[in-house]
Every structure is written in C-alpha cells, then in structure tokens.
Scaffold this motif. Structure first.
Motif, PDB file in Angstrom:
ATOM      1  N   VAL A  66       5.850   8.805  11.658  1.00  0.00           N
ATOM      2  CA  VAL A  66       6.884   8.356  10.621  1.00  0.00           C
ATOM      3  C   VAL A  66       7.906   7.325  11.448  1.00  0.00           C
ATOM      4  O   VAL A  66       8.329   6.351  10.734  1.00  0.00           O
ATOM      5  N   LYS A  67       8.198   7.642  12.646  1.00  0.00           N
ATOM      6  CA  LYS A  67       8.850   6.439  13.356  1.00  0.00           C
ATOM      7  C   LYS A  67       8.368   5.143  13.297  1.00  0.00           C
ATOM      8  O   LYS A  67       9.228   4.224  13.237  1.00  0.00           O
ATOM      9  N   ARG A  68       6.944   5.451  13.288  1.00  0.00           N
ATOM     10  CA  ARG A  68       6.340   3.886  13.567  1.00  0.00           C
ATOM     11  C   ARG A  68       6.123   3.335  12.223  1.00  0.00           C
ATOM     12  O   ARG A  68       5.679   2.041  12.236  1.00  0.00           O
ATOM     13  N   ASN A  69       6.154   4.107  11.136  1.00  0.00           N
ATOM     14  CA  ASN A  69       5.735   3.793   9.721  1.00  0.00           C
ATOM     15  C   ASN A  69       7.095   4.002   8.753  1.00  0.00           C
ATOM     16  O   ASN A  69       6.765   5.116   8.272  1.00  0.00           O
ATOM     17  N   PRO A  70       8.119   3.306   9.080  1.00  0.00           N
ATOM     18  CA  PRO A  70       9.213   3.833   8.097  1.00  0.00           C
ATOM     19  C   PRO A  70       8.872   3.602   6.542  1.00  0.00           C
ATOM     20  O   PRO A  70       9.788   4.149   5.794  1.00  0.00           O
ATOM     21  N   ASP A  71       8.069   3.080   6.093  1.00  0.00           N
ATOM     22  CA  ASP A  71       7.748   2.927   4.890  1.00  0.00           C
ATOM     23  C   ASP A  71       6.769   3.925   4.499  1.00  0.00           C
ATOM     24  O   ASP A  71       6.566   3.936   3.228  1.00  0.00           O
ATOM     25  N   ILE A  72       6.735   5.088   4.991  1.00  0.00           N
ATOM     26  CA  ILE A  72       6.030   5.980   4.350  1.00  0.00           C
ATOM     27  C   ILE A  72       6.865   6.751   3.415  1.00  0.00           C
ATOM     28  O   ILE A  72       8.331   7.250   3.711  1.00  0.00           O
ATOM     29  N   ARG A  73       6.350   7.064   2.230  1.00  0.00           N
ATOM     30  CA  ARG A  73       7.304   7.378   1.320  1.00  0.00           C
ATOM     31  C   ARG A  73       7.129   9.050   0.701  1.00  0.00           C
ATOM     32  O   ARG A  73       8.023   9.559   0.191  1.00  0.00           O
ATOM     33  N   VAL A  74       5.982   9.594   0.983  1.00  0.00           N
ATOM     34  CA  VAL A  74       5.573  10.974   1.074  1.00  0.00           C
ATOM     35  C   VAL A  74       5.007  11.642   2.100  1.00  0.00           C
ATOM     36  O   VAL A  74       4.335  10.841   2.859  1.00  0.00           O
ATOM     37  N   ALA A  75       5.595  12.809   2.714  1.00  0.00           N
ATOM     38  CA  ALA A  75       4.719  13.414   3.671  1.00  0.00           C
ATOM     39  C   ALA A  75       4.412  14.882   3.252  1.00  0.00           C
ATOM     40  O   ALA A  75       5.240  15.622   2.546  1.00  0.00           O
ATOM     41  N   LEU A  76       3.115  15.170   3.650  1.00  0.00           N
ATOM     42  CA  LEU A  76       2.488  16.507   3.321  1.00  0.00           C
ATOM     43  C   LEU A  76       2.657  17.261   4.653  1.00  0.00           C
ATOM     44  O   LEU A  76       2.132  16.713   5.566  1.00  0.00           O
ATOM     45  N   MET A 103       0.811  -1.210  -0.017  1.00  0.00           N
ATOM     46  CA  MET A 103       0.007   0.017  -0.098  1.00  0.00           C
ATOM     47  C   MET A 103       0.922   1.038   0.153  1.00  0.00           C
ATOM     48  O   MET A 103       1.862   1.369   0.687  1.00  0.00           O
ATOM     49  N   LYS A 104       0.353   2.195  -0.708  1.00  0.00           N
ATOM     50  CA  LYS A 104       1.271   3.332  -0.921  1.00  0.00           C
ATOM     51  C   LYS A 104       1.101   4.504   0.343  1.00  0.00           C
ATOM     52  O   LYS A 104       0.062   5.013   0.453  1.00  0.00           O
ATOM     53  N   LYS A 105       1.795   4.575   1.248  1.00  0.00           N
ATOM     54  CA  LYS A 105       1.804   5.285   2.656  1.00  0.00           C
ATOM     55  C   LYS A 105       2.108   6.742   2.388  1.00  0.00           C
ATOM     56  O   LYS A 105       3.353   7.063   2.004  1.00  0.00           O
ATOM     57  N   VAL A 106       1.096   7.531   2.649  1.00  0.00           N
ATOM     58  CA  VAL A 106       1.537   9.055   2.677  1.00  0.00           C
ATOM     59  C   VAL A 106       0.898   9.630   4.032  1.00  0.00           C
ATOM     60  O   VAL A 106       0.063   9.299   4.592  1.00  0.00           O
ATOM     61  N   VAL A 148       1.392  14.720  -5.411  1.00  0.00           N
ATOM     62  CA  VAL A 148       1.784  13.727  -4.936  1.00  0.00           C
ATOM     63  C   VAL A 148       2.165  12.410  -5.714  1.00  0.00           C
ATOM     64  O   VAL A 148       3.172  11.790  -5.443  1.00  0.00           O
ATOM     65  N   ASP A 149       1.497  12.154  -6.572  1.00  0.00           N
ATOM     66  CA  ASP A 149       1.617  11.239  -7.528  1.00  0.00           C
ATOM     67  C   ASP A 149       3.013  11.376  -8.129  1.00  0.00           C
ATOM     68  O   ASP A 149       3.794  10.441  -8.240  1.00  0.00           O
ATOM     69  N   ALA A 150       3.205  12.602  -8.625  1.00  0.00           N
ATOM     70  CA  ALA A 150       4.802  12.915  -9.157  1.00  0.00           C
ATOM     71  C   ALA A 150       5.708  12.503  -8.371  1.00  0.00           C
ATOM     72  O   ALA A 150       6.895  12.031  -8.668  1.00  0.00           O
ATOM     73  N   LEU A 151       5.716  12.910  -7.184  1.00  0.00           N
ATOM     74  CA  LEU A 151       6.583  12.758  -6.260  1.00  0.00           C
ATOM     75  C   LEU A 151       6.856  11.329  -5.764  1.00  0.00           C
ATOM     76  O   LEU A 151       7.926  10.867  -5.507  1.00  0.00           O
ATOM     77  N   TYR A 152       5.739  10.835  -5.628  1.00  0.00           N
ATOM     78  CA  TYR A 152       5.716   9.269  -5.232  1.00  0.00           C
ATOM     79  C   TYR A 152       6.466   8.498  -6.150  1.00  0.00           C
ATOM     80  O   TYR A 152       7.422   7.510  -6.042  1.00  0.00           O
ATOM     81  N   ARG A 153       6.171   8.684  -7.620  1.00  0.00           N
ATOM     82  CA  ARG A 153       6.948   8.101  -8.645  1.00  0.00           C
ATOM     83  C   ARG A 153       8.601   8.460  -8.623  1.00  0.00           C
ATOM     84  O   ARG A 153       9.271   7.563  -8.588  1.00  0.00           O
ATOM     85  N   ARG A 154       9.032   9.710  -8.409  1.00  0.00           N
ATOM     86  CA  ARG A 154      10.200  10.057  -8.185  1.00  0.00           C
ATOM     87  C   ARG A 154      10.949   9.297  -6.981  1.00  0.00           C
ATOM     88  O   ARG A 154      12.204   9.299  -7.011  1.00  0.00           O
ATOM     89  N   THR A 155      10.252   9.229  -5.818  1.00  0.00           N
ATOM     90  CA  THR A 155      10.673   8.482  -4.586  1.00  0.00           C
ATOM     91  C   THR A 155      10.568   7.231  -4.477  1.00  0.00           C
ATOM     92  O   THR A 155      10.797   6.473  -3.560  1.00  0.00           O
ATOM     93  N   GLY A 156       9.658   6.779  -5.490  1.00  0.00           N
ATOM     94  CA  GLY A 156       9.378   5.371  -5.406  1.00  0.00           C
ATOM     95  C   GLY A 156      10.069   4.176  -5.597  1.00  0.00           C
ATOM     96  O   GLY A 156       9.607   3.000  -5.449  1.00  0.00           O
TER      97      GLY A 156
END
Length: 228
Positions: free
Chosen positions: A41-51, A1-4, A114-122
């Motif tokens: 974030v500490k509990r969910n290190p797989d978060i890929r994008v933060a707003l 799942m894509k976490k934000v 978010v989509d664009a940044l997720y792809r770049r950091t994905g």
C-alpha cells in the motif's frame, strides 16, 4: 487501472481471489503477510480497495486494518474471514473495515462486494455541490469532509455517506433497511447489522458523549434519526 490489494496467506485462496478479480477488470496486487501488505500500500497509494484475511501469522488482519485506516480514511476495506462468530465481524468493522465476506464465498459475491465498495470509495464527482451546515457540524460535499466546531473529523468514505444521508434528512427516522440500501446498495449481500456498527463508529466520532447520543439518536425497533 482499478487497483485492489489482496492479503491472504494461503496461496490457493489468494490465487482464486486474484484470478477472479482480474477477470472482472481489476489490477490486483498480492500480499501474504500483514507487513508485506502495508509495504504494498505504501508503494501503491492509489489502491482503492483492500481485501484483508483476518487469520494471519504475525500481524493479523485486524491490525493491518487499524494501520491502514489510521493512514488512509478513503481506502475501502473488506475483511475475509472463515469465522462465523458475530463478535469477529463486529471487531473487523469497529477497527475500520467497511464490509466483511465469510469464507467460503462465491466469485460472484466477492466481485459484487468489491464493485460496490469501489463505487462508494471511487471518488465519483458528487452530484451536489456545496456545504451542509447544521451547527456545530459542517459537511462539505465537494471534498467529502466533516467538521465539528471547526475541527475536522476523520471519516471513512462509508461513514461519510452515512453521515450525509443523516444530515440530508434532519429529524426524519430512517430505517436500517433504508440506510443499508442507500449506502451499501440494493445488491449488498451482507447483514443489516453493518448499519448498527457504522452508527456506533460514527457516534464515537461525532457525539460529545457516545454513551448518551444527542445527534444520532436511535428509533427503537426501526432505525436512526439525525436529532435536530
């Protein structure tokens, strides 16, 4: 799942953002304070994008950005701001953010960012495989890292992409628009000044003297060149 992660202290705005991101297929985690965001974030290190909302009581979004970036060069960070002053946008980018969205924003614009940044950091596997050596630098395209004189330089994923574009084109003048489209994508809604801010950040990391750059040089009125 894509976490934000969505950090916003105003409940109605946070709910608006969360609903639209979940509709777009994201697993959205919420925080209403800077301290809570860091714990999430500490509990969910797989978060890929933060707003991150800029204006918060206590620890503001800039400080959260600094702390996240100090611990994680790969997470994508978008600042949410109601401010229109140019300096605030630059401050967010210089503290390590990858992008900013000014309130009010449309659901379509926010989701596209978010989509664009997720792809770049994905972590999409790079199409190329190997090492680019241009002394004293070595760019490893397998693990997306940069070394100078054998010492690792910590880069965000956006900074890495800019650096790779420059090193792939040594001696070639690249326009700001060309860098913007290549790194941020043709669907990017923001200002071309984001290129200048990321170049400034890179110079602080790679240049011997950032005030007198010799590796990333300016082509006045046009863009930048990797000066080899």
């Amino acid at each position: 799942m894509k976490k934000v992660l969505v950090l916003e202290d105003e409940d109605n705005i946070r709910s608006f953002v969360v609903i639209n991101l979940r509709r777009a297929g994201y697993d959205t985690l919420e925080a209403s304070s800077g301290e809570e965001a860091l714990e999430v974030v500490k509990r969910n290190p797989d978060i890929r994008v933060a707003l991150l909302d800029v204006m918060l009581p206590g620890m503001d979004g800039f400080e959260v950005c600094r702390r996240l970036r100090a611990d994680n060069g790969k997470i994508g960070i978008i600042m949410l701001t109601a401010r229109t002053q140019e300096m605030d946008k630059v401050t967010g980018l210089m503290t390590g953010a990858d992008d900013y969205v000014t309130k009010p924003f449309s659901p379509a614009e926010l989701t596209a960012r978010v989509d664009a940044l997720y792809r770049r950091t994905g972590g999409e596997p790079p199409l190329d495989d190997g090492i680019i050596r241009q002394d004293p630098f070595q760019l490893n395209t397998r693990n997306r890292t940069l070394e100078k004189n054998g010492q690792r330089i910590k880069l965000t994923q956006v900074e890495y992409t800019v650096m790779k574009l420059l090193m792939d084109n040594p001696g070639k003048a690249l326009s700001r628009d060309e860098i913007l489209e290549t790194v941020w994508g043709s669907d990017y809604f923001g200002d071309v000044k984001i290129v200048d801010v990321n170049i400034r950040r890179l110079r602080l990391k790679v240049e011997d003297d950032p005030t007198n750059p010799t590796y990333i040089t300016t082509v006045w009125g046009y863009g930048y060149k990797w000066g080899f």
